[in-house]
Scaffold this motif. Structure first.
Motif, short mmCIF file in Angstrom:
data_model
loop_
_atom_site.label_atom_id
_atom_site.label_comp_id
_atom_site.label_asym_id
_atom_site.label_seq_id
_atom_site.Cartn_x
_atom_site.Cartn_y
_atom_site.Cartn_z
N LYS A 16 -41.40 7.50 -8.03
CA LYS A 16 -40.83 7.66 -6.69
C LYS A 16 -41.83 7.31 -5.59
O LYS A 16 -41.45 7.16 -4.42
N ASN A 17 -43.12 7.16 -5.95
CA ASN A 17 -44.12 6.77 -4.97
C ASN A 17 -44.13 5.26 -4.71
O ASN A 17 -44.87 4.78 -3.86
N SER A 18 -43.30 4.51 -5.42
CA SER A 18 -43.30 3.06 -5.27
C SER A 18 -42.82 2.67 -3.88
O SER A 18 -42.06 3.39 -3.23
N LEU A 19 -43.26 1.49 -3.42
CA LEU A 19 -42.93 1.04 -2.07
C LEU A 19 -41.61 0.28 -2.01
O LEU A 19 -41.15 -0.08 -0.94
N THR A 20 -41.01 0.03 -3.16
CA THR A 20 -39.72 -0.64 -3.20
C THR A 20 -38.89 -0.06 -4.35
O THR A 20 -39.41 0.74 -5.13
N ASN A 21 -37.64 -0.44 -4.43
CA ASN A 21 -36.81 0.07 -5.52
C ASN A 21 -37.26 -0.51 -6.86
O ASN A 21 -37.44 -1.72 -6.99
N LEU A 22 -37.45 0.35 -7.85
CA LEU A 22 -37.84 -0.07 -9.19
C LEU A 22 -36.82 0.44 -10.21
O LEU A 22 -36.32 1.57 -10.08
N ASN A 44 -34.29 11.05 -13.81
CA ASN A 44 -35.18 10.48 -14.82
C ASN A 44 -35.71 11.56 -15.75
O ASN A 44 -36.11 12.64 -15.31
N LYS A 45 -35.74 11.26 -17.05
CA LYS A 45 -36.38 12.16 -18.00
C LYS A 45 -37.89 12.17 -17.77
O LYS A 45 -38.56 13.16 -18.04
N ILE A 46 -38.41 11.03 -17.31
CA ILE A 46 -39.85 10.87 -17.12
C ILE A 46 -40.08 10.30 -15.73
O ILE A 46 -39.39 9.35 -15.32
N SER A 47 -41.04 10.82 -15.00
CA SER A 47 -41.31 10.32 -13.65
C SER A 47 -42.73 9.78 -13.50
O SER A 47 -43.00 9.00 -12.59
N SER A 48 -43.65 10.20 -14.37
CA SER A 48 -45.03 9.74 -14.29
C SER A 48 -45.11 8.23 -14.49
O SER A 48 -44.64 7.71 -15.51
N ILE A 49 -45.68 7.53 -13.53
CA ILE A 49 -45.76 6.07 -13.65
C ILE A 49 -46.67 5.68 -14.81
O ILE A 49 -46.45 4.66 -15.47
N PHE A 60 -53.36 4.88 -11.64
CA PHE A 60 -52.20 5.52 -11.00
C PHE A 60 -52.34 7.03 -10.85
O PHE A 60 -51.48 7.65 -10.21
N THR A 61 -53.38 7.61 -11.40
CA THR A 61 -53.64 9.06 -11.33
C THR A 61 -52.35 9.85 -11.59
O THR A 61 -51.76 9.71 -12.63
#
Length: 206
Positions: free
Chosen positions: A18-24, A50-55, A12-13
């Protein structure tokens, strides 16, 4: 955990949820505050940032199963998999859909797929720390009835697939997957789940 983080980072680098292709909406348990947190790919007025955004970090947390992995420390908070308070996260998903995404109840069709459970596991492994034990049911018939009630549901709008395992599954043995497949097929056959699932899909398409 170092190997897991390296593996996830390679895939996932620097991507964020927020880079997801659908709602998560991914549940996690904040061990520090003893509260459920939900990391989402969408932003709404009613939804805190979000407190955290890194996948990579979110997936580290989502796979930090208590008693198998240590909590993940992010700044001043420690997080683990959401199973401590959201073993079946269906209610959280429904509430997000209704209250945050403004989806009407009649539009919701929900298929919840569990990881399987061994009856003694919940008492002997999952709940070692009694202060973390959540209030109210987290799965089972009462929980399923609550989800159905929340949706004002008729038949075939919510199904929970949760297989009771006759023996604990060895997480470090790939041959266990064959056993899991056999248990799943037997479960579906005994409960006629295949037919119910097909009816749900038809109702969505129509």
């Amino acid at each position: 955990l170092t190997k897991k983080k390296t593996f996830l980072s390679r895939i996932f680098t620097t991507k964020t949820i927020k880079n997801s292709l659908t709602n998560l909406a991914i549940t996690a348990y904040n061990v520090t505050s003893h509260k459920t947190e939900i990391f989402t790919s969408y932003s709404k007025e009613k939804k805190p940032i979000n407190k955290i955004s890194s996948i990579t970090q979110i997936l580290e947390i989502a796979t930090a199963i208590p008693s198998f992995f240590s909590p993940i420390k992010i700044k001043d908070d420690e997080f683990c998999d959401g199973c401590l308070s959201a073993f079946n996260p269906s209610i959280f998903g429904v509430e997000e859909a209704i209250n945050v995404l403004n989806i009407e109840k009649r539009q919701i069709k929900l298929l919840s797929i569990g990881t399987g459970y061994y009856p003694l596991m919940e008492k002997e492994i999952m709940w070692e720390n009694k202060e973390d034990y959540p209030d109210g049911p987290i799965d089972g018939d009462n929980y399923n009835a609550h989800v159905t009630s929340l949706l004002n549901a008729e038949t075939n709008v919510y199904h929970r697939l949760e297989i009771q395992l006759p023996t604990p599954v060895k997480l470090d043995n790939l041959s266990s997957f064959n056993d899991l497949l056999s248990y799943t097929k037997e479960y579906i056959r005994e409960r006629n789940f295949g037919g119910k699932f097909q009816e749900m899909i038809k109702s969505i398409v129509n």
